[in-house]
Structure formats: C-alpha cells, structure tokens
Scaffold this motif. Sequence first.
Motif, PDB file in Angstrom:
ATOM      1  N   MET A  78     -18.510  13.369   0.056  1.00  8.92           N
ATOM      2  CA  MET A  78     -17.826  12.137  -0.265  1.00  8.92           C
ATOM      3  C   MET A  78     -17.601  11.658   1.290  1.00  8.92           C
ATOM      4  O   MET A  78     -16.845  12.309   2.040  1.00  8.92           O
ATOM      5  N   SER A  79     -18.137  10.351   1.394  1.00 12.11           N
ATOM      6  CA  SER A  79     -17.726   9.648   2.868  1.00 12.11           C
ATOM      7  C   SER A  79     -16.165   9.260   2.802  1.00 12.11           C
ATOM      8  O   SER A  79     -15.626   9.322   1.590  1.00 12.11           O
ATOM      9  N   LYS A  80     -15.746   8.817   3.917  1.00 11.57           N
ATOM     10  CA  LYS A  80     -14.514   8.395   3.926  1.00 11.57           C
ATOM     11  C   LYS A  80     -14.335   7.081   3.168  1.00 11.57           C
ATOM     12  O   LYS A  80     -13.194   6.805   2.469  1.00 11.57           O
ATOM     13  N   ALA A  81     -15.370   6.059   3.077  1.00 10.59           N
ATOM     14  CA  ALA A  81     -15.356   4.995   2.349  1.00 10.59           C
ATOM     15  C   ALA A  81     -15.274   5.261   0.800  1.00 10.59           C
ATOM     16  O   ALA A  81     -14.630   4.589   0.150  1.00 10.59           O
ATOM     17  N   ASP A  82     -16.098   6.341   0.457  1.00  9.50           N
ATOM     18  CA  ASP A  82     -16.156   6.661  -0.930  1.00  9.50           C
ATOM     19  C   ASP A  82     -14.627   7.192  -1.423  1.00  9.50           C
ATOM     20  O   ASP A  82     -14.158   7.035  -2.373  1.00  9.50           O
ATOM     21  N   TYR A  83     -14.041   7.832  -0.555  1.00  5.15           N
ATOM     22  CA  TYR A  83     -12.748   8.732  -0.861  1.00  5.15           C
ATOM     23  C   TYR A  83     -11.703   7.527  -0.761  1.00  5.15           C
ATOM     24  O   TYR A  83     -10.953   7.383  -1.928  1.00  5.15           O
ATOM     25  N   VAL A  84     -11.707   6.392  -0.040  1.00  4.37           N
ATOM     26  CA  VAL A  84     -10.889   5.378   0.035  1.00  4.37           C
ATOM     27  C   VAL A  84     -11.071   4.612  -1.644  1.00  4.37           C
ATOM     28  O   VAL A  84     -10.008   4.076  -1.923  1.00  4.37           O
ATOM     29  N   TYR A  85     -12.218   4.466  -1.678  1.00  4.60           N
ATOM     30  CA  TYR A  85     -12.711   3.540  -3.072  1.00  4.60           C
ATOM     31  C   TYR A  85     -12.267   4.187  -4.219  1.00  4.60           C
ATOM     32  O   TYR A  85     -11.508   3.614  -5.009  1.00  4.60           O
ATOM     33  N   ALA A  86     -12.395   5.751  -4.313  1.00  2.00           N
ATOM     34  CA  ALA A  86     -12.043   6.547  -5.526  1.00  2.00           C
ATOM     35  C   ALA A  86     -10.515   6.521  -5.515  1.00  2.00           C
ATOM     36  O   ALA A  86      -9.846   6.216  -6.667  1.00  2.00           O
ATOM     37  N   VAL A  87      -9.872   6.671  -4.524  1.00  2.00           N
ATOM     38  CA  VAL A  87      -8.107   6.313  -4.441  1.00  2.00           C
ATOM     39  C   VAL A  87      -7.696   5.445  -5.191  1.00  2.00           C
ATOM     40  O   VAL A  87      -6.877   5.015  -5.920  1.00  2.00           O
ATOM     41  N   LEU A  88      -8.262   4.271  -4.448  1.00  2.00           N
ATOM     42  CA  LEU A  88      -7.752   2.671  -4.948  1.00  2.00           C
ATOM     43  C   LEU A  88      -8.259   2.309  -6.011  1.00  2.00           C
ATOM     44  O   LEU A  88      -7.412   1.671  -7.109  1.00  2.00           O
ATOM     45  N   LEU A  89      -9.645   2.856  -6.695  1.00  2.00           N
ATOM     46  CA  LEU A  89      -9.901   2.620  -7.844  1.00  2.00           C
ATOM     47  C   LEU A  89      -8.975   3.209  -8.939  1.00  2.00           C
ATOM     48  O   LEU A  89      -8.464   2.468  -9.916  1.00  2.00           O
ATOM     49  N   GLU A  90      -8.679   4.440  -8.777  1.00  2.00           N
ATOM     50  CA  GLU A  90      -7.575   5.105  -9.590  1.00  2.00           C
ATOM     51  C   GLU A  90      -6.411   4.378  -9.453  1.00  2.00           C
ATOM     52  O   GLU A  90      -5.795   4.137 -10.766  1.00  2.00           O
ATOM     53  N   GLU A  91      -5.741   4.034  -8.352  1.00  5.81           N
ATOM     54  CA  GLU A  91      -4.453   3.548  -8.440  1.00  5.81           C
ATOM     55  C   GLU A  91      -4.471   2.073  -9.281  1.00  5.81           C
ATOM     56  O   GLU A  91      -3.604   1.843  -9.703  1.00  5.81           O
ATOM     57  N   ILE A  92      -5.517   1.381  -9.136  1.00  4.43           N
ATOM     58  CA  ILE A  92      -5.449   0.057  -9.727  1.00  4.43           C
ATOM     59  C   ILE A  92      -5.960   0.132 -11.199  1.00  4.43           C
ATOM     60  O   ILE A  92      -5.110  -0.194 -12.130  1.00  4.43           O
ATOM     61  N   ARG A  93      -6.777   1.127 -11.542  1.00  9.77           N
ATOM     62  CA  ARG A  93      -7.225   1.588 -13.130  1.00  9.77           C
ATOM     63  C   ARG A  93      -5.885   1.846 -13.840  1.00  9.77           C
ATOM     64  O   ARG A  93      -5.650   1.738 -14.762  1.00  9.77           O
ATOM     65  N   THR A  94      -4.937   2.524 -13.109  1.00 11.38           N
ATOM     66  CA  THR A  94      -3.672   2.815 -13.882  1.00 11.38           C
ATOM     67  C   THR A  94      -2.442   2.085 -13.501  1.00 11.38           C
ATOM     68  O   THR A  94      -1.386   2.644 -13.803  1.00 11.38           O
ATOM     69  N   ALA A  95      -2.683   0.943 -12.859  1.00 14.03           N
ATOM     70  CA  ALA A  95      -1.872  -0.002 -12.643  1.00 14.03           C
ATOM     71  C   ALA A  95      -0.445   0.509 -11.682  1.00 14.03           C
ATOM     72  O   ALA A  95       0.667   0.054 -11.618  1.00 14.03           O
ATOM     73  N   GLN A  96      -0.962   1.672 -10.931  1.00 10.65           N
ATOM     74  CA  GLN A  96       0.027   1.930  -9.868  1.00 10.65           C
ATOM     75  C   GLN A  96      -0.195   1.063  -8.671  1.00 10.65           C
ATOM     76  O   GLN A  96       1.228   0.790  -8.378  1.00 10.65           O
ATOM     77  N   ILE A  97      -1.005   0.382  -8.539  1.00  9.38           N
ATOM     78  CA  ILE A  97      -0.973  -0.788  -7.977  1.00  9.38           C
ATOM     79  C   ILE A  97      -1.255  -2.056  -8.822  1.00  9.38           C
ATOM     80  O   ILE A  97      -2.449  -2.199  -9.176  1.00  9.38           O
ATOM     81  N   PRO A  98      -0.250  -2.785  -9.139  1.00  8.93           N
ATOM     82  CA  PRO A  98      -0.274  -3.751 -10.108  1.00  8.93           C
ATOM     83  C   PRO A  98      -0.956  -4.977  -9.541  1.00  8.93           C
ATOM     84  O   PRO A  98      -1.134  -5.329  -8.351  1.00  8.93           O
ATOM     85  N   GLY A  99      -1.301  -5.792 -10.555  1.00 10.74           N
ATOM     86  CA  GLY A  99      -2.157  -7.068 -10.257  1.00 10.74           C
ATOM     87  C   GLY A  99      -1.389  -7.922  -9.588  1.00 10.74           C
ATOM     88  O   GLY A  99       0.096  -8.019  -9.528  1.00 10.74           O
ATOM     89  N   GLY A 100      -1.742  -8.566  -8.393  1.00 12.61           N
ATOM     90  CA  GLY A 100      -1.087  -9.518  -7.556  1.00 12.61           C
ATOM     91  C   GLY A 100      -0.658  -8.943  -6.003  1.00 12.61           C
ATOM     92  O   GLY A 100      -0.304  -9.804  -5.452  1.00 12.61           O
ATOM     93  N   THR A 101      -1.066  -7.453  -6.174  1.00 13.40           N
ATOM     94  CA  THR A 101      -0.551  -6.877  -4.996  1.00 13.40           C
ATOM     95  C   THR A 101      -1.432  -6.973  -3.944  1.00 13.40           C
ATOM     96  O   THR A 101      -2.651  -7.032  -3.982  1.00 13.40           O
ATOM     97  N   ALA A 102      -1.004  -7.474  -2.454  1.00 15.40           N
ATOM     98  CA  ALA A 102      -1.751  -7.603  -1.638  1.00 15.40           C
ATOM     99  C   ALA A 102      -2.033  -6.458  -0.695  1.00 15.40           C
ATOM    100  O   ALA A 102      -1.409  -5.274  -0.878  1.00 15.40           O
ATOM    101  N   LEU A 103      -3.284  -6.075  -0.619  1.00 16.07           N
ATOM    102  CA  LEU A 103      -3.938  -4.784   0.111  1.00 16.07           C
ATOM    103  C   LEU A 103      -4.192  -4.868   1.372  1.00 16.07           C
ATOM    104  O   LEU A 103      -5.409  -5.533   1.859  1.00 16.07           O
ATOM    105  N   ARG A 104      -3.365  -4.525   2.393  1.00 12.32           N
ATOM    106  CA  ARG A 104      -3.489  -4.830   3.898  1.00 12.32           C
ATOM    107  C   ARG A 104      -4.329  -3.700   4.079  1.00 12.32           C
ATOM    108  O   ARG A 104      -4.017  -2.464   3.884  1.00 12.32           O
ATOM    109  N   ALA A 105      -5.369  -3.759   4.916  1.00  9.87           N
ATOM    110  CA  ALA A 105      -6.463  -2.863   5.300  1.00  9.87           C
ATOM    111  C   ALA A 105      -5.579  -1.759   6.049  1.00  9.87           C
ATOM    112  O   ALA A 105      -5.750  -0.312   6.133  1.00  9.87           O
TER     113      ALA A 105
END
Length: 216
Positions: free
Chosen positions: A1-28
């Motif tokens: 898994m590349s670093k980009a894949d890792y970040v994508y997988a983590v953020l996808l799971e956090e968004i999918r489960t609403a750990q990061i709710p809609g409207g949240t700004a994601l600062r790189a």
Amino acid sequence: MSKADYVYAVLLEEIRTAQIPGGTALRAAAVAARLGVSVTPVREALRRLENDRLVRYQAHHGATVVDLGDAALEEFYGVRAALEGLGARLAAARITPAELDGLRALHESMAESLERGESAGLGELSRDFHLRIADIGGPAFLGQQARAAHNSFPVPPGASLWLRPAPAARQLAAHAAVLRALEEADADAAERVMTAHIRDAGTWRRTHLSGHSDLG
C-alpha cells in the motif's frame, strides 16, 4: 500500500462512518501531521475522495467533506436496491456450496449476536453479507460498484438500524429469506427479497433518522 493509498483508506473509513462529519474542512497539513505522512500523499488522497464525490474543493476553503441531505439518502438506497437486487439475481445462478456455507455461518453469527444483545458490530457484518453476495453475483463489475455505493453515504455508528431490536430482527429475517432464495437458485425471489430488504432499510432510516447526523 502506498502512502496515498493509506491516507485514502483512513479518510474513506472515517468519512463513511461519519467520524468526520459532513461540512468538515480537511486541511492537508493537519491530516499529514495526524497520519505521519507528507502533504503530497494527502493531496492525492483528497483528489481521489473528490472523484468519489465525498469531498469538494471550494475557493479559499480547500477540501470539505460533502454534507449530504435527504434527497441523497433516498438516492443512496435506490441505487443500492438496484445494484444489490441484480447482484442477488446473478448470485442465485453462480453461488457455490462453499460460498453458501460462508453466508450461512455469517448469518448465524449475526443471529446469535442479536439474541445476546450484542448489536454494536452488526452493521458492519450486514455490510459484509451484502457485499459478499454482490461480489458473487458480479465479480467483474457489479461487486465493485456495490462497494462504491456503500461507501458513498456516511452512516454514523449510532444511526444504524441494527442497534434497534425490532428493525434489526426484521432485517435479519430478510437476510434469511435471501439465503433461502440463493439455496434454491431462485433468481426472481433473490432479486425481489434483496430489493425490498434494502428499500425497507431506507424507509426506516428516512422515517426515524432523517436530518439527525449527530446520532453517531
């Protein structure tokens, strides 16, 4: 898994489960610091999430998690019903004895957990049940599309109908009916039951949880 894949997988799971709710700004920079990577793979992951329509870029605001409303919720369940209904129809003709045994074991595990009142993990097990059937029915394309549909609408853990005994029992009964149709290689019944099952879940969520994104 590349670093980009890792970040994508983590953020996808956090968004999918609403750990990061809609409207949240994601600062790189903040995401990079939290996940222990540089900013470059974070930006790549955010672009992928934008392609998934889970993140949008706004001038002077950067990336923001999309805040989906009731119309999107209805569309979500409609798309799932169409995809997974077809998946069940195709699976009825393709499923192997070993795959049936695996689905039976998963279903029995869910039934035992519900009987013991251990409902916290039932939502994820239900997702597994559905995606296994979609993968069996459409290993080339359909399973992938069903997985994308599941990931497209955040479900806060507290919003899962599996946490409520009555709707959970009804959904489990629908799983049993889907299993029977697959065992009997009845494609019409498999599609009909799966479609009705998903639409019933959508109706329940719209009726009981519409507009309550804070339930998680």
